[in-house]
Scaffold this motif. Structure first.
Motif, PDB file in Angstrom:
ATOM      1  N   UNK A   1      40.968  29.581 -24.871  1.00 48.31           N
ATOM      2  CA  UNK A   1      40.504  28.934 -23.688  1.00 48.31           C
ATOM      3  C   UNK A   1      39.579  29.990 -22.856  1.00 48.31           C
ATOM      4  N   UNK A   2      40.532  31.252 -22.677  1.00 48.03           N
ATOM      5  CA  UNK A   2      39.764  32.570 -22.026  1.00 48.03           C
ATOM      6  C   UNK A   2      38.795  32.982 -22.729  1.00 48.03           C
ATOM      7  N   UNK A   3      38.716  33.061 -23.998  1.00 48.03           N
ATOM      8  CA  UNK A   3      37.586  33.570 -24.677  1.00 48.03           C
ATOM      9  C   UNK A   3      36.273  32.543 -24.614  1.00 48.03           C
ATOM     10  N   UNK A   4      36.585  31.486 -24.771  1.00 43.54           N
ATOM     11  CA  UNK A   4      35.553  30.252 -24.397  1.00 43.54           C
ATOM     12  C   UNK A   4      34.989  30.545 -22.971  1.00 43.54           C
ATOM     13  N   UNK A   5      35.745  30.530 -22.033  1.00 40.69           N
ATOM     14  CA  UNK A   5      35.204  30.529 -20.743  1.00 40.69           C
ATOM     15  C   UNK A   5      34.523  31.765 -20.410  1.00 40.69           C
ATOM     16  N   UNK A   6      35.165  32.864 -20.802  1.00 45.62           N
ATOM     17  CA  UNK A   6      34.371  34.303 -20.169  1.00 45.62           C
ATOM     18  C   UNK A   6      33.148  34.143 -21.184  1.00 45.62           C
ATOM     19  N   UNK A   7      32.920  33.629 -22.211  1.00 43.93           N
ATOM     20  CA  UNK A   7      31.817  33.794 -22.933  1.00 43.93           C
ATOM     21  C   UNK A   7      30.729  32.701 -22.683  1.00 43.93           C
ATOM     22  N   UNK A   8      31.306  31.388 -22.274  1.00 45.41           N
ATOM     23  CA  UNK A   8      30.287  30.533 -21.981  1.00 45.41           C
ATOM     24  C   UNK A   8      29.837  30.586 -20.592  1.00 45.41           C
ATOM     25  N   UNK A   9      30.674  31.077 -19.559  1.00 48.36           N
ATOM     26  CA  UNK A   9      30.294  31.232 -18.320  1.00 48.36           C
ATOM     27  C   UNK A   9      30.201  32.927 -17.964  1.00 48.36           C
ATOM     28  N   UNK A  10      29.797  33.720 -18.959  1.00 48.91           N
ATOM     29  CA  UNK A  10      29.673  35.148 -18.641  1.00 48.91           C
ATOM     30  C   UNK A  10      28.993  35.679 -17.466  1.00 48.91           C
ATOM     31  N   UNK A  11      27.851  35.207 -17.179  1.00 51.27           N
ATOM     32  CA  UNK A  11      27.189  35.592 -15.786  1.00 51.27           C
ATOM     33  C   UNK A  11      28.001  35.204 -14.632  1.00 51.27           C
ATOM     34  N   UNK A  12      28.681  33.917 -14.610  1.00 51.76           N
ATOM     35  CA  UNK A  12      29.222  33.385 -13.198  1.00 51.76           C
ATOM     36  C   UNK A  12      30.654  34.145 -13.465  1.00 51.76           C
ATOM     37  N   UNK A  13      31.260  34.716 -14.149  1.00 54.43           N
ATOM     38  CA  UNK A  13      32.616  35.293 -14.172  1.00 54.43           C
ATOM     39  C   UNK A  13      32.568  37.005 -14.195  1.00 54.43           C
ATOM     40  N   UNK A  14      31.589  37.470 -14.436  1.00 52.65           N
ATOM     41  CA  UNK A  14      31.332  38.889 -14.588  1.00 52.65           C
ATOM     42  C   UNK A  14      31.923  39.594 -13.659  1.00 52.65           C
ATOM     43  N   UNK A  15      31.508  39.405 -12.309  1.00 49.79           N
ATOM     44  CA  UNK A  15      32.170  40.171 -11.242  1.00 49.79           C
ATOM     45  C   UNK A  15      33.502  39.962 -10.878  1.00 49.79           C
ATOM     46  N   UNK A  16      33.991  38.624 -11.074  1.00 47.48           N
ATOM     47  CA  UNK A  16      35.635  38.435 -10.913  1.00 47.48           C
ATOM     48  C   UNK A  16      36.377  39.308 -12.085  1.00 47.48           C
ATOM     49  N   UNK A  17      35.813  39.384 -13.370  1.00 55.11           N
ATOM     50  CA  UNK A  17      36.515  40.029 -14.216  1.00 55.11           C
ATOM     51  C   UNK A  17      36.662  41.550 -13.948  1.00 55.11           C
ATOM     52  N   UNK A  18      35.395  41.962 -13.669  1.00 50.40           N
ATOM     53  CA  UNK A  18      35.191  43.306 -13.282  1.00 50.40           C
ATOM     54  C   UNK A  18      35.937  44.016 -12.048  1.00 50.40           C
ATOM     55  N   UNK A  19      36.110  43.030 -11.147  1.00 46.58           N
ATOM     56  CA  UNK A  19      37.019  43.256  -9.928  1.00 46.58           C
ATOM     57  C   UNK A  19      38.335  43.542 -10.322  1.00 46.58           C
ATOM     58  N   UNK A  20      38.760  42.745 -11.167  1.00 46.93           N
ATOM     59  CA  UNK A  20      40.291  42.755 -11.576  1.00 46.93           C
ATOM     60  C   UNK A  20      40.633  44.036 -12.368  1.00 46.93           C
ATOM     61  N   UNK A  21      39.417  44.372 -13.281  1.00 50.42           N
ATOM     62  CA  UNK A  21      39.633  45.610 -14.201  1.00 50.42           C
ATOM     63  C   UNK A  21      39.758  46.578 -13.274  1.00 50.42           C
ATOM     64  N   UNK A  22      38.858  46.906 -12.209  1.00 53.40           N
ATOM     65  CA  UNK A  22      39.084  48.071 -11.255  1.00 53.40           C
ATOM     66  C   UNK A  22      40.507  47.910 -10.359  1.00 53.40           C
TER      67      UNK A  22
END
Length: 598
Positions: A225-246
């Motif tokens: 599911x998470x691979x699907x969402x992060x690829x299908x909605x990549x532009x929408x979730x990129x900032x969210x994922x990057x914030x958690x990585x930091x």
């Protein structure tokens, strides 16, 4: 809960979890009214931190409704679900299915620490195997005056059965078939990232589960599911994922996708690895006790010992269906209660049979895989009741148990604490070529302290620290699995203080015997990340969370100790709001997630 249910819980302590601050007043009013009407005798209000909505800048780009809808549809299409019992006509029950508790998006996790956890799996597998064969160690660690078994009837019963069957306490004949059985383990070592210094985190072990290690099946689909969402909605979730990585890697971290580290959500191999290991154990049994051309081979089955009223059935069925589709091995499900009448032990051969309901051909059990039996609640008929008789019957057979009693006892919290003492790991890994494995395992241990008669000065110092304002640095743990049993903060202090005496002159502490069933563990402080958590398909809350990584491992050993199979077996990530102490998914505290490697 209905008024009738509440009346049956006169001492209930109600935690009000304010998912959004504007909901709090109405929730307080409801519970205050119940309290005023005498339906609650003890109203305890504890707002849980970290559950308020995140700042709009973090979630502005996330189409929350759309992603939640995708998640629910994906869950229905891929079996990412838990069973729910509902009442239908005439009071009968029927099953319905709903989305499992999940984090909508993955949580950041360092790729180096994820790889470290994977590499540790075979070592911990073999450690469990070697401990299971050392009866003196298990007896001295768990038994004796002032030990765990003095304070905990459940562990006492397990150790008694182990001694009766494997150490001839009831004579040579009683356990002779169990002692020729092979051994099979599906372990899960759980870890948290713990803050070292300068916002650097390292992997530390929370516990090692050796019985009913669950959620392998569902976790595979959460990762999907998470691979699907992060690829299908990549532009929408990129900032969210990057914030958690930091939040995990440091404010200056920036992902570089062309380096040699695995990035993003990895493929979870659990539904390949665990059924494959079950098949290895099944084939080993068949090769020992059946001829290759025996027509009765088709009647060999793997027994899943499950709980009555189980709701995590889909997770278990994934293993069952993969066993059949990939290995042509059938599974029969049965509770410990039903096993009392449905299982038959051949006292002349040690074979364990499932009785036929229509007097037809009996099915022989090659492997007994326990998804129940890890809690006193699984033995409702008491110490000498039918569930314990069923456990004993299975254990005495020549069938391969997952786990056998030795593996089960090796996973107790007290054994975990004892392994952290200097020199104990070397008892099981004494070879020169094994020093690297010892150092790797020891490096994952957190601080662990005994509260039994074997408590050292260091252990007593930890108790004193916890009672003198340092309770936030510790967790009090009993010998239990499943979540909901630990003590934190003020509850920890209260539990320990009522079982400790202090000499007014020397200030020396004497531990009460009731504390022997517990260990004191260093509390771990993982990084906090933003998450969106769903329960029953609905957004439960949005806010700061912490995560716990589980790494599955599988091992098959012959009766002589030859290792036929020893592998890493997949992963599980559980995420919960940072203000929630406990961490079980099935017990309602956490949600299933997956690591996004960085």
């Amino acid at each position: 809960k209905s008024a009738g249910q509440i009346r049956r819980l006169p001492n209930a302590r109600i935690k009000i979890m304010a998912f959004r601050q504007h909901q709090t007043p109405s929730v307080l009013i409801i519970y205050s009214l119940l309290f005023a009407k005498g339906l609650l005798s003890n109203l305890f209000i504890q707002p849980v931190s970290g559950l308020a909505l995140m700042s709009s800048s973090t979630v502005d780009n996330i189409p929350l409704k759309q992603l939640a809808n995708h998640a629910n549809s994906y869950a229905a299409a891929h079996g990412l679900q838990v069973e729910k019992r509902i009442k239908v006509d005439d009071g009968k029950e029927a099953s319905s299915y709903q989305c499992a508790p999940i984090s909508l998006l993955p949580n950041a996790f360092p790729a180096t620490e994820f790889q470290r956890a994977k590499l540790l799996a075979p070592s911990f597998n073999e450690l469990v195997e070697r401990i299971s064969q050392d009866g003196d160690f298990l007896e001295s660690t768990l038994g004796g005056p002032g030990g765990v078994t003095d304070a905990d009837p459940y562990t006492r019963k397990l150790l008694q059965l182990y001694n009766d069957i494997y150490r001839n306490k009831k004579g040579e004949e009683w356990g002779k078939f169990a002692r020729i059985a092979d051994r099979f383990g599906v372990q899960r070592s759980d870890y948290m990232l713990n803050s070292k210094e300068n916002n650097v985190y390292e992997l530390k072990q929370v516990e090692l589960n050796t019985i009913a290690s669950s959620f392998a099946g569902l976790s595979v689909n959460v990762a999907g599911l998470h691979r699907h969402l992060t690829q299908r909605f990549e532009s929408e979730v990129t900032d969210f994922i990057a914030s958690n990585e930091r939040a995990v890697m440091g404010e200056n971290y920036k992902r570089i996708d062309d380096d040699d580290k695995e990035k993003g959500v990895p493929v979870n191999p659990a539904l390949v690895c665990i059924p494959q290991a079950m098949n290895v154990a099944h084939k080993q049994y068949r090769s020992r006790f059946r001829k290759e051309d025996d027509p009765g081979n088709k009647d060999l089955v793997i027994l899943f010992v499950v709980q009555d009223g189980e709701t995590n059935t889909v997770d278990q069925r994934f293993l069952e269906f993969n066993l059949w589709e990939k290995h042509n091995v059938p599974v029969v499900r049965m509770s410990l209660t039903a096993a009392h009448t449905m299982l038959e032990l051949d006292e002349s051969t040690g074979a364990l049979y499932i009785k036929s309901e229509d007097s037809g051909t009996k099915q022989e059990v090659s492997v007994a895989y326990f998804r129940a039996g890890y809690s006193p609640a699984d033995y409702p008929d008491g110490d000498d009741g039918i569930e314990w008789l069923s456990r004993e019957k299975i254990e005495r057979s020549r069938s391969t148990k997952c786990p056998c009693l030795g593996y089960h006892l090796a996973g107790t919290k007290k054994v975990q604490q004892e392994l952290a003492r200097p020199g104990t790991l070397e008892r099981f890994f004494g070879g020169e070529d094994e020093k690297k494995s010892v150092d790797a395992m020891r490096g994952a241990f957190a601080g662990l302290y005994s509260l039994g008669s074997d408590a050292t000065a260091e252990d007593i110092d930890a108790v004193r620290d916890a009672l003198s304002g340092g309770e936030g640095r510790y967790v009090l743990k009993p010998q239990r699995e499943g979540g909901g049993y630990n003590y934190y903060g003020e509850n920890l202090v209260k539990k320990v203080r009522e079982n400790v005496q202090e000499d007014p002159d020397t200030k020396e502490l004497t531990l009460g015997k009731e504390l022997a069933e517990f260990i004191l563990m260093e509390r771990l402080f993982p990084p906090k990340q933003d998450s969106i958590l769903l329960r029953a398909g609905l957004v439960e809350g949005v806010g700061e969370t912490i995560s716990e990584l589980g790494c599955f491992g599988t091992i098959v050993s012959t009766v002589d100790g030859d290792i036929l199979h020893n592998e890493y077996g997949g992963f599980l990530l559980r995420t919960k709001f940072s203000g929630v102490d406990e961490g079980g998914v099935a017990s309602g505290f956490a949600t299933l997630s997956s690591p996004s490697l960085c």
